[in-house]
Write a protein that holds these residues in place. Structure first.
Motif, PDB file in Angstrom:
ATOM      1  N   TRP A   4       0.842  -1.199   0.000  1.00  0.00           N
ATOM      2  CA  TRP A   4       0.000   0.000   0.000  1.00  0.00           C
ATOM      3  C   TRP A   4       0.875   1.246   0.000  1.00  0.00           C
ATOM      4  O   TRP A   4       0.662   2.179  -0.757  1.00  0.00           O
ATOM      5  CB  TRP A   4      -0.919   0.009   1.234  1.00  0.00           C
ATOM      6  CG  TRP A   4      -1.764   1.238   1.310  1.00  0.00           C
ATOM      7  CD1 TRP A   4      -2.950   1.453   0.694  1.00  0.00           C
ATOM      8  CD2 TRP A   4      -1.465   2.440   2.043  1.00  0.00           C
ATOM      9  NE1 TRP A   4      -3.419   2.701   0.984  1.00  0.00           N
ATOM     10  CE2 TRP A   4      -2.520   3.330   1.812  1.00  0.00           C
ATOM     11  CE3 TRP A   4      -0.413   2.834   2.851  1.00  0.00           C
ATOM     12  CZ2 TRP A   4      -2.552   4.597   2.374  1.00  0.00           C
ATOM     13  CZ3 TRP A   4      -0.451   4.103   3.414  1.00  0.00           C
ATOM     14  CH2 TRP A   4      -1.503   4.962   3.177  1.00  0.00           C
ATOM     15  N   THR A   5       1.903   1.250   0.836  1.00  0.00           N
ATOM     16  CA  THR A   5       2.817   2.389   0.915  1.00  0.00           C
ATOM     17  C   THR A   5       3.533   2.586  -0.408  1.00  0.00           C
ATOM     18  O   THR A   5       3.669   3.707  -0.894  1.00  0.00           O
ATOM     19  CB  THR A   5       3.845   2.174   2.042  1.00  0.00           C
ATOM     20  OG1 THR A   5       3.149   1.944   3.258  1.00  0.00           O
ATOM     21  CG2 THR A   5       4.756   3.359   2.187  1.00  0.00           C
ATOM     22  N   ARG A   6       3.967   1.495  -0.999  1.00  0.00           N
ATOM     23  CA  ARG A   6       4.661   1.568  -2.294  1.00  0.00           C
ATOM     24  C   ARG A   6       3.739   2.140  -3.361  1.00  0.00           C
ATOM     25  O   ARG A   6       4.147   2.967  -4.167  1.00  0.00           O
ATOM     26  CB  ARG A   6       5.153   0.189  -2.695  1.00  0.00           C
ATOM     27  CG  ARG A   6       6.023   0.211  -3.947  1.00  0.00           C
ATOM     28  CD  ARG A   6       6.539  -1.138  -4.333  1.00  0.00           C
ATOM     29  NE  ARG A   6       7.184  -1.782  -3.206  1.00  0.00           N
ATOM     30  CZ  ARG A   6       7.402  -3.076  -3.106  1.00  0.00           C
ATOM     31  NH1 ARG A   6       7.050  -3.873  -4.092  1.00  0.00           N
ATOM     32  NH2 ARG A   6       7.987  -3.592  -2.059  1.00  0.00           N
ATOM     33  N   LYS A   8       1.165   4.164  -2.947  1.00  0.00           N
ATOM     34  CA  LYS A   8       0.897   5.573  -2.671  1.00  0.00           C
ATOM     35  C   LYS A   8       2.100   6.463  -3.003  1.00  0.00           C
ATOM     36  O   LYS A   8       1.939   7.616  -3.363  1.00  0.00           O
ATOM     37  CB  LYS A   8       0.517   5.776  -1.195  1.00  0.00           C
ATOM     38  CG  LYS A   8      -0.807   5.147  -0.834  1.00  0.00           C
ATOM     39  CD  LYS A   8      -1.927   5.801  -1.603  1.00  0.00           C
ATOM     40  CE  LYS A   8      -3.250   5.182  -1.246  1.00  0.00           C
ATOM     41  NZ  LYS A   8      -4.342   5.630  -2.070  1.00  0.00           N
TER      42      LYS A   8
END
Length: 71
Positions: A4-6, A8
């Motif tokens: 998810w972080t990647r 975003k």
């Protein structure tokens, strides 16, 4: 969570830029140093390729070890 972080932050990774300042060396000096290193590697590669005393497999192993830094 990591995926998810990647997702975003993906657009930041594609546009990332790194600037390095080297005190005491000009852009021309850096280009010359890189060109000199490239020529040294090409001359080393030429020496390996034209070596009459090694087999092809030995030449490949030498290139992998000395030029590519493998194993």
């Amino acid at each position: 969570m990591i995926e998810w972080t990647r997702q975003k932050l993906a657009h930041y990774f594609r546009t990332a830029r790194v600037v390095v300042e080297l005190e005491g060396i000009t852009e021309e000096g850096l280009k010359q140093a890189l060109n000199s290193e490239a020529m040294r590697r090409l001359e080393r590669l030429e020496g390996i390729i034209y070596n009459e005393y090694e087999t092809d497999s030995e030449k490949i192993e030498t290139i992998r070890r000395d030029i590519l830094g493998e194993g």
